[in-house]
Design an enzyme around this catalytic site. Structure first.
Site, PDB file in Angstrom:
ATOM      1  N   GLU A  44     -33.310  62.218  54.910  1.00 43.82           N
ATOM      2  CA  GLU A  44     -33.210  63.833  55.448  1.00 43.82           C
ATOM      3  C   GLU A  44     -31.849  63.711  55.902  1.00 43.82           C
ATOM      4  O   GLU A  44     -31.309  63.080  56.819  1.00 43.82           O
ATOM      5  CB  GLU A  44     -34.101  63.575  56.851  1.00 43.82           C
ATOM      6  N   LYS A 134     -43.146  65.341  64.411  1.00 46.22           N
ATOM      7  CA  LYS A 134     -42.034  64.636  64.930  1.00 46.22           C
ATOM      8  C   LYS A 134     -41.894  64.331  66.202  1.00 46.22           C
ATOM      9  O   LYS A 134     -42.014  65.458  67.038  1.00 46.22           O
ATOM     10  CB  LYS A 134     -40.696  65.211  64.054  1.00 46.22           C
TER      11      LYS A 134
END
Length: 214
Positions: A44, A134
């Site tokens: 990421e 998340k």
């Protein structure tokens, strides 16, 4: 198989996402490469990195990285999400939930992993198509938080990020995290140019996830 579903399945199978924060494009690319060498499959690149879109494009162009999952993080709005997708990001991660970003990602069949702290936020995110929530910042909670949430909402998939480290990673997985996001642990040695240490840590996290699942 639909690409969005495959990406989600691959992230869950990987079990650990390397969150790349760096002060330059070169540092970001070197950190990502070191994580990959350590066995991590999901990267990421946060959009706080200078030239983050170029970093994503550069990684995507490398033949040796073609089978990797390269996404964009710290995405706050739909405009930034679209830039990241055009750069080659195959998934989008945010520190918070944003409806317009969710709509855009659904439009282009890109997984959107939105940051949430409460059950209400998680429910709303799921209603807008968020398949992996998340939990952020993870250091505000203990791993048992996942079991508590899954009591009333067993269908939620949670990936804690922020404050996850070598000492608590196994416990998060054992408590039901579908994956964990690792950032600061990998960034510290990278900032002093010790990319061999980044690789060592990456391998350690991959092993921890595998052992916890076993």
């Amino acid at each position: 198989m639909i690409q969005k579903i495959k990406t989600i399945q691959d992230i869950v199978e990987s079990g650990v996402v390397a969150v790349i924060r760096a002060e330059s494009e070169e540092e970001a690319i070197n950190t990502a490469s070191a994580c990959i060498e350590g066995g991590m499959k999901a990267i990421e690149v946060t959009l706080t990195v200078p030239g983050a879109a170029d970093v994503i494009t550069s990684l995507k162009k490398r033949p040796e990285f073609q089978d990797l999952l390269i996404g964009a993080g710290s995405v706050l709005d739909s405009e930034t999400a679209r830039i990241a997708i055009l750069a080659g990001a195959t998934y989008i991660v945010s520190p918070c939930f944003d409806k317009e970003t969710a709509k855009l990602c659904n439009r282009y069949q890109i997984p959107y992993m939105a940051g949430c702290m409460t059950i209400t936020e998680m429910k709303t995110a799921m209603e807008y198509g968020v398949d992996i929530v998340k939990l952020f910042p993870g250091n505000n909670y203990s791993p048992s938080m996942i079991n508590s949430v899954k009591g009333p909402m067993p269908q939620v998939n949670i990936m804690p990020t922020g404050g996850i480290n070598i000492h608590n990673a196994k416990e998060w997985i054992e408590n039901g995290a579908v994956a964990i996001g690792i950032g600061s642990d990998l960034a510290k040695p990278a900032k002093v140019g010790d990319f061999k240490e980044v690789t060592r840590l990456a391998k350690q996290y991959v092993d921890i996830v595998r052992e916890a699942r076993a």
